[in-house]
Design a protein around this motif. Structure first.
Motif, PDB file in Angstrom:
ATOM      1  N   GLU B 175       0.838  -1.213   0.000  1.00 39.75           N
ATOM      2  CA  GLU B 175       0.000   0.000   0.000  1.00 39.75           C
ATOM      3  C   GLU B 175       0.867   1.254   0.000  1.00 39.75           C
ATOM      4  OE1 GLU B 175      -3.727  -1.996   2.473  1.00 39.75           O
ATOM      5  OE2 GLU B 175      -2.665  -0.271   3.315  1.00 39.75           O
ATOM      6  N   ALA B 176       1.974   1.213   0.749  1.00 43.96           N
ATOM      7  CA  ALA B 176       2.874   2.368   0.811  1.00 43.96           C
ATOM      8  C   ALA B 176       3.505   2.617  -0.560  1.00 43.96           C
ATOM      9  CB  ALA B 176       3.965   2.147   1.854  1.00 43.96           C
ATOM     10  N   ARG B 177       3.856   1.539  -1.257  1.00 45.38           N
ATOM     11  CA  ARG B 177       4.448   1.694  -2.599  1.00 45.38           C
ATOM     12  C   ARG B 177       3.428   2.259  -3.567  1.00 45.38           C
ATOM     13  NH1 ARG B 177       7.593  -2.835  -1.263  1.00 45.38           N
ATOM     14  NH2 ARG B 177       5.977  -4.302  -1.863  1.00 45.38           N
ATOM     15  N   GLU B 178       2.170   1.799  -3.458  1.00 47.21           N
ATOM     16  CA  GLU B 178       1.108   2.341  -4.320  1.00 47.21           C
ATOM     17  C   GLU B 178       0.904   3.822  -4.037  1.00 47.21           C
ATOM     18  OE1 GLU B 178      -1.445  -1.800  -4.570  1.00 47.21           O
ATOM     19  OE2 GLU B 178      -2.408   0.014  -3.797  1.00 47.21           O
ATOM     20  N   ASP B 179       0.927   4.195  -2.765  1.00 46.67           N
ATOM     21  CA  ASP B 179       0.784   5.609  -2.397  1.00 46.67           C
ATOM     22  C   ASP B 179       1.933   6.420  -2.979  1.00 46.67           C
ATOM     23  OD1 ASP B 179      -0.516   5.078   1.000  1.00 46.67           O
ATOM     24  OD2 ASP B 179      -1.472   5.039  -0.986  1.00 46.67           O
ATOM     25  N   ASP B 180       3.151   5.856  -2.902  1.00 46.21           N
ATOM     26  CA  ASP B 180       4.320   6.558  -3.448  1.00 46.21           C
ATOM     27  C   ASP B 180       4.171   6.733  -4.964  1.00 46.21           C
ATOM     28  OD1 ASP B 180       6.928   5.177  -1.263  1.00 46.21           O
ATOM     29  OD2 ASP B 180       5.448   6.769  -1.003  1.00 46.21           O
ATOM     30  N   ILE B 181       3.686   5.674  -5.628  1.00 48.05           N
ATOM     31  CA  ILE B 181       3.498   5.736  -7.086  1.00 48.05           C
ATOM     32  C   ILE B 181       2.436   6.789  -7.412  1.00 48.05           C
ATOM     33  CG2 ILE B 181       2.649   4.467  -9.106  1.00 48.05           C
ATOM     34  CD1 ILE B 181       4.012   1.964  -7.838  1.00 48.05           C
ATOM     35  N   ASP B 182       1.332   6.783  -6.660  1.00 46.02           N
ATOM     36  CA  ASP B 182       0.256   7.769  -6.881  1.00 46.02           C
ATOM     37  C   ASP B 182       0.789   9.182  -6.712  1.00 46.02           C
ATOM     38  OD1 ASP B 182      -2.420   5.791  -5.317  1.00 46.02           O
ATOM     39  OD2 ASP B 182      -1.533   5.766  -7.340  1.00 46.02           O
ATOM     40  N   GLU B 183       1.614   9.377  -5.689  1.00 47.45           N
ATOM     41  CA  GLU B 183       2.198  10.701  -5.443  1.00 47.45           C
ATOM     42  C   GLU B 183       3.114  11.103  -6.582  1.00 47.45           C
ATOM     43  OE1 GLU B 183       2.596  10.509  -0.638  1.00 47.45           O
ATOM     44  OE2 GLU B 183       4.271  11.447  -1.721  1.00 47.45           O
ATOM     45  N   ALA B 184       3.911  10.131  -7.034  1.00 46.91           N
ATOM     46  CA  ALA B 184       4.845  10.422  -8.139  1.00 46.91           C
ATOM     47  C   ALA B 184       4.071  10.777  -9.415  1.00 46.91           C
ATOM     48  CB  ALA B 184       5.753   9.216  -8.373  1.00 46.91           C
ATOM     49  N   VAL B 185       2.984  10.040  -9.670  1.00 49.33           N
ATOM     50  CA  VAL B 185       2.165  10.301 -10.882  1.00 49.33           C
ATOM     51  C   VAL B 185       1.512  11.681 -10.768  1.00 49.33           C
ATOM     52  CG1 VAL B 185       0.060   9.587 -12.075  1.00 49.33           C
ATOM     53  CG2 VAL B 185       1.767   7.876 -11.426  1.00 49.33           C
ATOM     54  N   ALA B 186       1.003  12.001  -9.577  1.00 48.71           N
ATOM     55  CA  ALA B 186       0.363  13.312  -9.374  1.00 48.71           C
ATOM     56  C   ALA B 186       1.367  14.432  -9.583  1.00 48.71           C
ATOM     57  CB  ALA B 186      -0.227  13.377  -7.958  1.00 48.71           C
ATOM     58  N   LEU B 188       4.047  14.283 -11.446  1.00 48.41           N
ATOM     59  CA  LEU B 188       4.375  14.323 -12.874  1.00 48.41           C
ATOM     60  C   LEU B 188       3.324  15.112 -13.641  1.00 48.41           C
ATOM     61  CD1 LEU B 188       6.356  13.280 -15.002  1.00 48.41           C
ATOM     62  CD2 LEU B 188       4.939  11.246 -15.251  1.00 48.41           C
ATOM     63  N   HIS B 189       2.051  14.846 -13.321  1.00 47.90           N
ATOM     64  CA  HIS B 189       0.966  15.583 -13.984  1.00 47.90           C
ATOM     65  C   HIS B 189       1.078  17.071 -13.714  1.00 47.90           C
ATOM     66  CE1 HIS B 189      -1.012  12.205 -15.632  1.00 47.90           C
ATOM     67  NE2 HIS B 189      -1.445  11.688 -14.499  1.00 47.90           N
ATOM     68  N   GLU B 190       1.430  17.397 -12.477  1.00 46.50           N
ATOM     69  CA  GLU B 190       1.563  18.800 -12.098  1.00 46.50           C
ATOM     70  C   GLU B 190       2.681  19.491 -12.875  1.00 46.50           C
ATOM     71  OE1 GLU B 190       0.642  19.003  -7.590  1.00 46.50           O
ATOM     72  OE2 GLU B 190       2.284  20.441  -7.954  1.00 46.50           O
ATOM     73  N   THR B 191       3.820  18.815 -12.969  1.00 54.83           N
ATOM     74  CA  THR B 191       4.960  19.417 -13.658  1.00 54.83           C
ATOM     75  C   THR B 191       4.677  19.530 -15.142  1.00 54.83           C
ATOM     76  OG1 THR B 191       5.999  17.238 -13.717  1.00 54.83           O
ATOM     77  CG2 THR B 191       6.706  18.730 -11.998  1.00 54.83           C
ATOM     78  N   LYS B 192       3.936  18.588 -15.727  1.00 57.76           N
ATOM     79  CA  LYS B 192       3.556  18.655 -17.166  1.00 57.76           C
ATOM     80  C   LYS B 192       2.639  19.840 -17.370  1.00 57.76           C
ATOM     81  CE  LYS B 192       3.868  14.123 -19.263  1.00 57.76           C
ATOM     82  NZ  LYS B 192       3.153  12.924 -19.672  1.00 57.76           N
ATOM     83  N   ARG B 193       1.705  19.989 -16.443  1.00 56.48           N
ATOM     84  CA  ARG B 193       0.729  21.091 -16.534  1.00 56.48           C
ATOM     85  C   ARG B 193       1.454  22.423 -16.459  1.00 56.48           C
ATOM     86  NH1 ARG B 193      -2.554  20.520 -11.803  1.00 56.48           N
ATOM     87  NH2 ARG B 193      -1.113  22.055 -10.977  1.00 56.48           N
TER      88      ARG B 193
END
Lengths: 76, 198
Positions: B175-186, B188-193
């Motif tokens: 679950e912690a790894r999934e949270d880390d991945i979700d944070e990383a994806v979020a 990434l989206h922010e920096t692209k935006r």
């Protein structure tokens, strides 16, 4: 002789009380919950005080000079 | 596994929002085996209280009786302290699993206390081990947590239900790894935006 034994006993009692304080400190400081800490400390202190007080009473009833004299006499 | 009401649990460094999921102490049989020497001494004490006055009539009455009971009482007082010292040494070894990390508190004697923690994101692998007849029957053993941190292996020693603990740690690590991945994806989206990446 009674004086010497009383002094030695006093030192012993001080040592025992110091050990009890260490135990009590650890029970209260390092227990994960307050309720457990209080229960453990209460159990420890009730047993400790009962044994210490009976120990002091039993010691006060001893006549060391008579005990040692009788022991020496019976061993000769 | 959880032997306490988690709401009642407090440990050094606990965060305000941190939730305690499990508190794990050593298995009762492990604690019992540490107390066994004290229990043996208690049995000898009780036995001597009954047998010695029967064998030696001087100990049953008179001044020797007072001396005998005084010595027995002194022995019992030391035994009482001994039991609690062992209890502190063994029972205060605890592993606390929260929603953020594993905290290991190891009491080594009276004056040495080690506290270490492991965040779930650092967990690489978890294995459990049950060795021996008595541990197999009573279901206790060790859990080894392989980490990416400075302390390469985190060990739960002689704990009950080691397989259950292993499963719990694996689930929380996942679950912690999934949270880390979700944070990383979020992120990434922010920096692209924001146009940082084309």
């Amino acid at each position: 002789m009674n004086g010497i034994m009383t002094l030695l006993y006093f030192i012993l009692v001080l040592g025992v009380i110091a050990s009890a304080l260490f135990v009590l400190y650890h029970l209260l400081r390092y227990s994960l919950s307050k309720s457990r800490a209080i229960r453990a400390a209460a159990l420890f202190l009730s047993g400790f005080f009962f044994l210490l007080i009976t120990n002091i009473i039993l010691f006060s009833q001893l006549d060391w000079e008579s005990i040692i004299a009788t022991t020496v006499k019976s061993s000769l | 596994m959880n032997t306490n009401d988690p709401k009642d649990i407090s440990f050094p460094g606990k965060h305000a929002e941190e939730k305690v999921i499990a508190v794990i102490h050593r298995h009762w049989f492990d604690i019992f085996s540490h107390l066994l020497s004290g229990i043996s001494m208690a049995i000898v004490l009780i036995g001597s209280l009954i047998v010695l006055p029967a064998l030696y009539s001087d100990l049953a009455s008179g001044q020797y009786a007072s001396f005998f009971f005084f010595m027995e009482n002194t022995f019992l007082l030391f035994l009482w302290l001994f039991f609690f010292l062992i209890w502190i040494d063994v029972y205060f070894d605890v592993w606390i699993i929260t929603n953020e990390r594993i905290v290991n508190i190891e009491q080594k004697g009276l004056f040495v206390r080690h506290i270490s923690e492991l965040r779930f994101s650092q967990v690489q692998d978890v294995t459990s081990e049950v060795e021996g007849i008595i541990p197999s029957i009573l279901d206790y053993g060790e859990v080894f947590v392989q980490t990416a941190g400075e302390q390469t292996r985190f060990i739960f020693r002689n704990v009950p239900n080691p397989i259950g603990i292993k499963d719990l740690v694996m689930r929380l690590a996942s679950e912690a790894r999934e949270d880390d991945i979700d944070e990383a994806v979020a992120l990434l989206h922010e920096t692209k935006r924001d146009g940082m990446f084309s």
